[in-house]
Write a protein that holds these residues in place. Structure first.
Motif, mmCIF file in Angstrom:
data_model
loop_
_atom_site.group_PDB
_atom_site.id
_atom_site.type_symbol
_atom_site.label_atom_id
_atom_site.label_comp_id
_atom_site.label_asym_id
_atom_site.label_seq_id
_atom_site.Cartn_x
_atom_site.Cartn_y
_atom_site.Cartn_z
ATOM 1 N N TYR B 104 -19.290 4.933 2.726
ATOM 2 C CA TYR B 104 -19.436 6.386 2.723
ATOM 3 C C TYR B 104 -18.089 7.111 2.834
ATOM 4 N N ASN B 105 -17.163 6.509 3.601
ATOM 5 C CA ASN B 105 -15.831 7.131 3.677
ATOM 6 C C ASN B 105 -15.164 7.174 2.306
ATOM 7 N N TRP B 106 -15.266 6.040 1.591
ATOM 8 C CA TRP B 106 -14.618 5.983 0.282
ATOM 9 C C TRP B 106 -15.289 6.942 -0.709
ATOM 10 N N PHE B 107 -16.617 6.979 -0.679
ATOM 11 C CA PHE B 107 -17.343 7.899 -1.558
ATOM 12 C C PHE B 107 -16.910 9.338 -1.308
ATOM 13 N N ARG B 108 -16.840 9.697 -0.047
ATOM 14 C CA ARG B 108 -16.489 11.081 0.286
ATOM 15 C C ARG B 108 -15.054 11.397 -0.151
ATOM 16 N N GLU B 109 -14.187 10.384 0.011
ATOM 17 C CA GLU B 109 -12.793 10.544 -0.396
ATOM 18 C C GLU B 109 -12.723 10.753 -1.916
ATOM 19 N N LEU B 110 -13.393 9.868 -2.659
ATOM 20 C CA LEU B 110 -13.447 9.970 -4.119
ATOM 21 C C LEU B 110 -13.974 11.336 -4.530
ATOM 22 N N ARG B 111 -15.028 11.751 -3.842
ATOM 23 C CA ARG B 111 -15.690 12.997 -4.178
ATOM 24 C C ARG B 111 -14.719 14.170 -4.025
ATOM 25 N N GLU B 112 -13.975 14.131 -2.913
ATOM 26 C CA GLU B 112 -13.056 15.247 -2.676
ATOM 27 C C GLU B 112 -11.862 15.229 -3.637
ATOM 28 N N THR B 113 -11.268 14.041 -3.795
ATOM 29 C CA THR B 113 -10.075 13.990 -4.656
ATOM 30 C C THR B 113 -10.425 14.268 -6.114
ATOM 31 N N LEU B 114 -11.562 13.742 -6.559
ATOM 32 C CA LEU B 114 -11.868 13.856 -7.987
ATOM 33 C C LEU B 114 -12.893 14.941 -8.283
#
Lengths: 436, 436
Positions: B104-114
């Protein structure tokens, strides 16, 4: 266990300690233990045993056993035999349902006739978990998941915090006798399946299952209570008491944040179950009705109108000659001789005594009824009169007619009939007033 | 299934139809079907795959598989490898928890950056029923029984109305390829036990189990919504916004019909879990505190005071010489030369410029701090000063000190120190104002 039991009674049901209690006893370990605990806690109990005559000799054996139990405990005992199979067949319900109905009806009857304050039953934590799982499997809501209530009207279940294991351990420790119930497993298919297959697996996953379940149940009860509190805040805001019941403003219901869920909570206590239909009334044409067993909800112009389904409807009441005050279920009629016409309102009319044909009758209106409205020329159908007067459906339904033979004398509280009006030739004037 | 899926999206998540979606894909049948359905429904998706490196070659195989899948679907794909075991060991959490956090951390990170709008995951009706049963077995409340939420912040689960059976049938019908997950059964002990032992028994008792469960869930969601509505009615009645957070009048809380249950609902969103302690504050002495991870609830004289546990507390901020406007997290300081003293309030003081030793510091007060309150003789402990001023605990905690070297210049917004006050001999007057 006795001290835990006493503590539970004192904390939750302290009012029962000095009252007369009827204890439902089957002869099984649960009810035998409950009877012993109550006796040791010094409660004033009498036993009640139902013989459902479903297991031949075994049923007779149960009956003898509980007689001895009462003897040993030095308590009164009431025993009643039922023809359960015949009752079930007659009402087209399951044997289990029949036994349940017969049992609770008889308990309530005993309670009323013999002035018991409470009925105790021996349901315990395992029964409760089984009930909740059965509800969950079949599909349920918040209430179904809180399971068997600790208190339901005058029925109290003081063993709900105790597990089957605790109860059996106590029975063995006290060297109590009890009867094993060999009732046909097939009629208890669901419960046995849950008890023997589902719960053991759950217990492997959580040995503290019953304790966890007790906490879950307490959380759900609190949630349930909050919803009840909320509804009691909302009810007076959207509902208005009327002569016929309640009206609910459609606009106010629609303005609520969770209309459908609120309507469920508002109307469930009036026996409604068809939720799509109840909710659909908000969007439907005036005149649409949804029924429950006891009530009906009618779409009005801007309201939903809630009325009791009246048991009076088909009755015809009579008023004999020379009665002065007549009290009927819908209200009171008072006849007085009068010298002349006074100013009157909708609840008082003046009649020409000689035109009336006694006994008069009071009945509900029917399709096809017509009368000669006072102050108008000619006759008019009652239905048309109501429409012109813009009466709501419950107002129409609550309207009674006073009749003389086949002729309508008075649409009570609305309009007198011209045929019975006082004329110059009238010999005797009768003043008739009505109070609902 | 595609049309049911489209209908569900349109009815429930119409806003997603034209947005950028990140789809979590493991390679299992659920996420493969979800990816295909989304593509066919014309959604703008990209795939995201986590390689947790827990199953050696098999993990590599999954990775290659999802790469091919992205190729076939002509979508972008993001892949990230994790050292799950090391992460779990480092944080002393289970492998499952670690995988969940990393994912979930990675998903949220991806979501924000991209700049993705939503994240889709492939949880379905069986997952949900399993989750609810696991919650029930472990002990839970209303929320735990409503299971996996359809929407949680930006994470959406559009397959929740579909059963595992429907999904697999669709996959076979469309001749899709997918990967079977052979992950160690022991780490999934609970879920597997529920899936392979409990649910099959329940299905024997009710073949329509998933449909019944969907109805139960919808009822419970409505109950949950009602409670939320109720709390949003109560909140503004019992809570008052303060500079430091909220205060809740103890008397008003006690006057509620179900105080304990309401307090649970009021405070759960602030992270509190120790319910007995939270409820106990109503009866406790002023000064008692209950902590959550993010907040603290303090018993005041007549209130409960809710404040954020501040991350600023240990910091010391500096103010350099000749800065005119200094913006710090707690507020803004403005320094101006002044000709003479003006009338001032608590937010403005006048200082003798030459007595100050720059850089000044701003910090929280500590036990043992003392100062020379302006207008008083001698020194006073800060703690005594607060007590005399009748400050509440959050007021004390939110209080900052302006210091010159080790000496306190100003208990900001409360009282200046006499040592830095303007005298007849003062050469240069400094006007200092503070805005929180």
């Amino acid at each position: 266990m006795l001290s835990k039991f006493k503590k539970h009674l004192e904390e939750q049901f302290s009012k029962t300690l000095t009252r007369k209690i009827l204890l439902a006893v089957s002869g099984g370990v649960d009810s035998v233990v409950l009877a012993h605990l109550c006796r040791q806690a010094g409660l004033d109990i009498a036993l009640a045993h139902c013989n459902f005559n479903l297991r031949g000799e075994e049923s007779e054996g149960d009956e003898s056993f509980v007689l001895e139990l009462a003897d040993a405990l030095e308590t009164e005992i009431f025993i009643e035999g039922f023809e359960t199979e015949a009752y079930a067949a007659g009402k087209k319900i399951s044997i289990q349902m029949a036994a349940r109905e017969l049992r609770y009806n008889w308990f309530r009857e005993l309670r009323e006739t013999l002035q018991f304050d409470y009925i105790f039953t021996a349901h315990h934590a395992n029964d409760n978990l089984e009930t909740v799982l059965i509800n969950l499997i079949r599909g349920t809501g918040l209430e179904g998941l809180t399971g068997i209530p600790d208190v339901n009207d005058c029925v109290i279940r003081p063993l709900l915090p105790f597990s089957r294991e605790e109860i059996e351990k106590y029975a063995r420790g006290q060297e109590l006798q009890w009867r094993e119930d060999s009732s046909n497993a097939s009629t208890k298919y669901f419960r046995n399946k849950v008890r023997l297959e589902v719960i053991p697996t759950l217990l492997e996953m959580n040995p503290q299952l019953l304790e966890s379940f007790a906490k879950t149940r307490s959380h759900l009860q609190q949630s349930s209570q909050l919803i009840e509190d909320y509804v009691s805040v909302i009810f007076p805001k959207v509902a208005k008491q009327e002569e016929y019941g309640y009206s609910f403003k459609v606009k106010l219901l629609q303005a609520l944040p969770s209309t459908k869920a609120v309507m469920y909570e508002l109307f469930k206590s009036f026996g409604f179950t068809e939720w799509e239909d109840v909710h659909g009334l908000l969007e439907s044409q005036p005149g649409k009705i949804v029924y429950s067993k006891t009530h009906r909800l009618i779409r009005g112009r801007e309201d939903l109108l809630l009325t009791v389904v009246s048991p009076l409807e088909d009755k015809i009441y009579t008023i004999k000659e020379d009665e002065e005050v007549v009290m009927l279920p819908m209200g009171t009629f008072q006849f007085e001789p009068a010298e002349e016409l006074e100013k009157s309102d909708a609840s008082v009319i003046f009649l020409d005594r000689d035109k009336l044909q006694f006994p008069l009758t009071v009945r509900k209106w029917q399709q096809g009824d017509y009368f000669y409205p006072f102050g108008m020329k000619g006759k008019k159908k009652i239905s048309k009169f109501f429409k012109d007067e813009k009466l709501s459906l419950p107002q129409k339904e609550n309207c009674w007619l006073l009749c003389s033979g086949q002729e309508i004398v008075w649409v009570i509280n609305y309009r007198a009939d011209a045929r019975f009006a006082v004329e110059d030739s009238t010999q005797e004037i009768l003043r008739l007033s009505y109070t609902p």
